[in-house]
Design a protein around this motif. Structure first.
Motif, PDB file in Angstrom:
ATOM      1  N   TRP A   1       0.829  -1.199   0.000  1.00 26.37           N
ATOM      2  CA  TRP A   1       0.000   0.000   0.000  1.00 26.37           C
ATOM      3  C   TRP A   1       0.872   1.261   0.000  1.00 26.37           C
ATOM      4  O   TRP A   1       1.800   1.396   0.783  1.00 26.37           O
ATOM      5  CB  TRP A   1      -0.908   0.006   1.225  1.00 26.37           C
ATOM      6  N   ASN A   2       0.513   2.169  -0.892  1.00 22.43           N
ATOM      7  CA  ASN A   2       1.222   3.437  -1.004  1.00 22.43           C
ATOM      8  C   ASN A   2       0.210   4.590  -1.117  1.00 22.43           C
ATOM      9  O   ASN A   2      -0.844   4.456  -1.761  1.00 22.43           O
ATOM     10  CB  ASN A   2       2.138   3.445  -2.240  1.00 22.43           C
ATOM     11  N   TRP A   3       0.544   5.733  -0.510  1.00 24.07           N
ATOM     12  CA  TRP A   3      -0.338   6.905  -0.557  1.00 24.07           C
ATOM     13  C   TRP A   3      -0.050   7.715  -1.816  1.00 24.07           C
ATOM     14  O   TRP A   3       1.087   8.102  -2.085  1.00 24.07           O
ATOM     15  CB  TRP A   3      -0.100   7.771   0.674  1.00 24.07           C
ATOM     16  N   GLU A   4      -1.083   7.871  -2.626  1.00 30.80           N
ATOM     17  CA  GLU A   4      -0.979   8.660  -3.845  1.00 30.80           C
ATOM     18  C   GLU A   4      -1.513  10.072  -3.536  1.00 30.80           C
ATOM     19  O   GLU A   4      -2.721  10.274  -3.349  1.00 30.80           O
ATOM     20  CB  GLU A   4      -1.785   8.016  -4.978  1.00 30.80           C
ATOM     21  N   SER A   5      -0.615  11.021  -3.459  1.00 31.16           N
ATOM     22  CA  SER A   5      -0.981  12.392  -3.069  1.00 31.16           C
ATOM     23  C   SER A   5      -1.526  13.160  -4.269  1.00 31.16           C
ATOM     24  O   SER A   5      -1.051  12.994  -5.402  1.00 31.16           O
ATOM     25  CB  SER A   5       0.239  13.097  -2.489  1.00 31.16           C
ATOM     26  N   GLU A   6      -2.545  14.036  -3.999  1.00 27.69           N
ATOM     27  CA  GLU A   6      -3.127  14.892  -5.040  1.00 27.69           C
ATOM     28  C   GLU A   6      -3.064  16.360  -4.597  1.00 27.69           C
ATOM     29  O   GLU A   6      -3.034  16.658  -3.393  1.00 27.69           O
ATOM     30  CB  GLU A   6      -4.583  14.497  -5.310  1.00 27.69           C
TER      31      GLU A   6
ATOM     32  N   GLY B   1      -5.698  12.894  -1.531  1.00 28.57           N
ATOM     33  CA  GLY B   1      -5.079  11.722  -2.161  1.00 28.57           C
ATOM     34  C   GLY B   1      -5.824  10.448  -1.809  1.00 28.57           C
ATOM     35  O   GLY B   1      -6.948  10.486  -1.285  1.00 28.57           O
ATOM     36  N   TYR B   2      -5.204   9.349  -2.053  1.00 25.46           N
ATOM     37  CA  TYR B   2      -5.853   8.054  -1.798  1.00 25.46           C
ATOM     38  C   TYR B   2      -4.772   6.978  -1.635  1.00 25.46           C
ATOM     39  O   TYR B   2      -3.621   7.151  -2.065  1.00 25.46           O
ATOM     40  CB  TYR B   2      -6.782   7.676  -2.952  1.00 25.46           C
ATOM     41  N   TRP B   3      -5.138   5.884  -0.987  1.00 24.43           N
ATOM     42  CA  TRP B   3      -4.240   4.737  -0.829  1.00 24.43           C
ATOM     43  C   TRP B   3      -4.372   3.802  -2.037  1.00 24.43           C
ATOM     44  O   TRP B   3      -5.489   3.513  -2.467  1.00 24.43           O
ATOM     45  CB  TRP B   3      -4.570   3.963   0.445  1.00 24.43           C
ATOM     46  N   GLN B   4      -3.251   3.357  -2.519  1.00 21.32           N
ATOM     47  CA  GLN B   4      -3.257   2.446  -3.668  1.00 21.32           C
ATOM     48  C   GLN B   4      -2.404   1.221  -3.364  1.00 21.32           C
ATOM     49  O   GLN B   4      -1.294   1.342  -2.864  1.00 21.32           O
ATOM     50  CB  GLN B   4      -2.718   3.144  -4.922  1.00 21.32           C
ATOM     51  N   ASP B   5      -2.960   0.074  -3.664  1.00 24.30           N
ATOM     52  CA  ASP B   5      -2.236  -1.195  -3.450  1.00 24.30           C
ATOM     53  C   ASP B   5      -1.402  -1.503  -4.679  1.00 24.30           C
ATOM     54  O   ASP B   5      -1.928  -1.873  -5.737  1.00 24.30           O
ATOM     55  CB  ASP B   5      -3.228  -2.324  -3.175  1.00 24.30           C
ATOM     56  N   ASP B   6      -0.081  -1.328  -4.564  1.00 29.20           N
ATOM     57  CA  ASP B   6       0.829  -1.606  -5.680  1.00 29.20           C
ATOM     58  C   ASP B   6       1.458  -2.994  -5.547  1.00 29.20           C
ATOM     59  O   ASP B   6       2.587  -3.226  -5.999  1.00 29.20           O
ATOM     60  CB  ASP B   6       1.943  -0.548  -5.720  1.00 29.20           C
TER      61      ASP B   6
END
Length: 589
Positions: A401-406, A421-426
């Motif tokens: 999981w990584n935080w994708e900042s906007e 932003g949102y959390w994304q499972d990479d």
């Protein structure tokens, strides 16, 4: 006064460097520990908690030899070490290296992952589980591989082990000194017991008891002595101050030996059974047969855990009689090398044919009832198997999981401090499957039929009845069937024995007149035959009755051994060739 003492110590250390002392000692993570409690120390002889490190040496699992330079790992920055003993491992000392003091120039590595506490004290004990976990962690092992200049896969393929030795950084007689437990014991011997007198709780208890073996390994015994009391120099050198990390349980394939007798100039198969642990495509075994100066390698040998595998090689025997030794080695994967020795006699059956029969031969002592046919080992069926390995996939999602900042949007109020932003499972799918084994079975069989007939040149022979002194012929048909012809030889040898010699003493090696798995054998051409025919002459003195020839068919080789058949057939003797002679006066005109 303090300056004078330091000068004296420096002189002693320089003397030690000039005169190295060699001390020989006899000797999974494989680590246990003990210790605890410390003396108060003095202004010139003391040790501070956590002032420690670990020496790491790569050792070859097969023979226990040193396979890399030793390195010292520590969380500290001991750049002030004035006296140390180089980077010498416990194994090197055991093998005869001498203790030699060095002045300055001490080198070390600070690993990215900090070491756990190694040496116990009265204020806190080292955590054995943490030590084991640290030195079996993949990232730590990768770092060690880089420090010693080895590829990670090579280091962890099962051919090597890590030898761990706790190190203490102490102030001894006012001088900053580094030593392992083994070096401390050897240095104590060199200084006449002074180190044990000044720093006994560290040098002869907490440091050597920081690591010892749970089970014997690499020639070092498991420690069965006290875990809380001071040890003597001999015990420290022999069994304390070390831990061992193993990769992929090292299993020695067990080679089951067998002795063989082969015929000259023959295709044969030599087989052994390899067992121990598990072998799969990621961890395969290679078996090498060393025969008459040539190496035959059988690679990619697999078998399940606690299973075994028949391994064989097909080769051709020499053309002369001799006794040979076949060396078999098994290695590869996580397995160390095991050796097997097979002895083989190479014999020539074509060196004792019957002598030339003559018309006036006699054998008044012959007793037909004593001519008992032999029964040689017979085997007409063979079965063997080969393990095949197939990967059983099991895909498992490993999240990352990584935080994708906007950026702030237009709708945000002035001075908005909210994180957008949102959390994304990479993550990714990882195959955590395993090898499944299937046993493929093979078989072979040997059948044969033998016919003994009267020779066509016998003038008075009648079907299966002939007179003594005339010849007989043999025709032997053999058929080998195999579901794995590459692992089966054709039947190659047939040898006939005769009642007049009590089925011993003399024999005839038959000639293979048709090769292949459907073979035909006949007598060789008889040098004593007027017509050079494939015949064997019965003795003229042979009594009336059954004349039975015994033939042993052999040398149909499989991984499961040699197939062979006992055969016999008979003609009837009635009268002798003298009965066909007629003597009459010459007709004179």
């Amino acid at each position: 006064m303090k300056y004078i003492k330091q000068k004296i110590l420096l002189f002693v250390l320089l003397l030690a460097m000039a005169m190295p002392v060699s001390v020989y000692a006899a000797g999974e993570g494989n680590i246990d520990n003990g210790g605890g409690g410390m003396g108060a120390g003095t202004g010139t002889n003391f040790w501070s908690s956590h002032d420690e490190g670990v020496r790491v040496t790569v050792i070859r699992a097969s023979d226990g030899s040193v396979a890399s330079a030793s390195i010292d790992l520590t969380n500290k920055h001991p750049t002030d070490i004035r006296v140390h003993f180089g980077k010498v491992s416990k194994t090197s000392y055991r093998n005869g290296a001498g203790l030699s003091a060095r002045m300055g120039g001490y080198t070390f590595y600070n690993p990215a992952q900090s070491l756990p506490q190694i040496i116990s004290t009265s204020r806190g004990g080292a955590n054995l589980a943490a030590i084991k976990q640290y030195f079996t962690d993949e990232q730590v092992i990768r770092a060690i591989a880089g420090y010693v200049g080895m590829d990670f896969q090579t280091l962890t393929n099962g051919e090597y082990k890590l030898l761990l030795e706790p190190i203490a950084y102490v102030t001894f007689e006012g001088v900053r000194t580094a030593f392992t437990a083994t070096e401390a014991a050897k240095y104590n011997q060199l200084r006449g017991g002074l180190l044990r007198k000044k720093m006994p709780s560290l040098s002869h208890k907490n440091l050597p008891l920081a690591m010892f073996l749970e089970t014997s390994d690499l020639g070092y015994p498991a420690w069965s002595g006290s875990k809380t009391e001071k040890a003597n120099d001999e015990d420290i050198i022999r069994a304390l101050g070390l831990g061992i990390v193993r990769f992929n349980e090292v299993v020695t394939p067990e080679v089951i030996e067998a002795d063989y007798e082969y015929r000259v100039d023959t295709d044969v198969i030599t087989a052994v059974t390899v067992s121990g642990g598990q072998s799969d495509p990621d961890n395969s075994v290679t078996v090498t047969f060393s025969i008459l100066g040539r190496s035959y390698k059988v690679e990619n040998v697999y078998y399940p855990e606690d299973g075994q595998q028949l391994v064989w090689v097909k080769w051709h025997t020499p053309s002369t009689e001799q006794h040979i030794t076949i060396i078999v080695t098994a290695s590869g994967g996580s397995a160390s090398v095991s050796r097997g020795t097979i002895t083989a006699n190479i014999v020539d059956l074509d060196d004792n044919p019957p002598p030339n029969p003559v018309a006036d031969d006699r054998n008044d002592s012959y007793r037909k009832e004593n001519a008992v046919m032999p029964v040689n080992p017979e085997k007409t069926q063979a079965a063997w198997s080969v393990w095949k390995a197939k990967w059983k996939e099991k895909w498992v999602w490993h999240s990352d999981w990584n935080w994708e900042s906007e950026d702030h949007s237009a709708s945000c109020e002035a001075g908005c401090t909210q994180s957008h932003g949102y959390w994304q499972d990479d993550g990714e799918y990882v195959d955590e499957g395993w090898w499944e084994f299937e046993e493929k079975h093979y078989s072979a069989s040997l059948t044969a039929d033998m016919h003994l007939v009267t020779d066509e040149k016998a003038p008075t022979a009648d079907g299966m009845v002939t007179k003594s002194g005339y010849g007989v012929n043999v025709s032997l048909s053999a058929r080998a069937l195999s579901s794995q012809t590459s692992a089966t030889t054709a039947p190659q040898t047939a040898v006939s024995y005769f009642p007049e010699f009590y089925y011993e003493t003399y024999w005839r090696l038959l000639e293979r007149t048709r090769n292949g798995y459907s073979a035909v054998f006949e007598f060789k051409n008889n040098e004593y035959s007027t017509y050079y025919r494939r015949t064997h002459f019965t003795p003229v003195w042979m009594p009336d009755g059954e004349y039975r020839v015994y033939t042993y068919l052999l040398d149909c080789w499989t991984p499961d051994g040699m197939l062979s058949v006992n055969l016999s057939n008979a003609v009837q003797i009635s009268g002798s060739l003298w009965d066909d002679w007629h003597i009459a006066p010459q007709n004179v005109r």
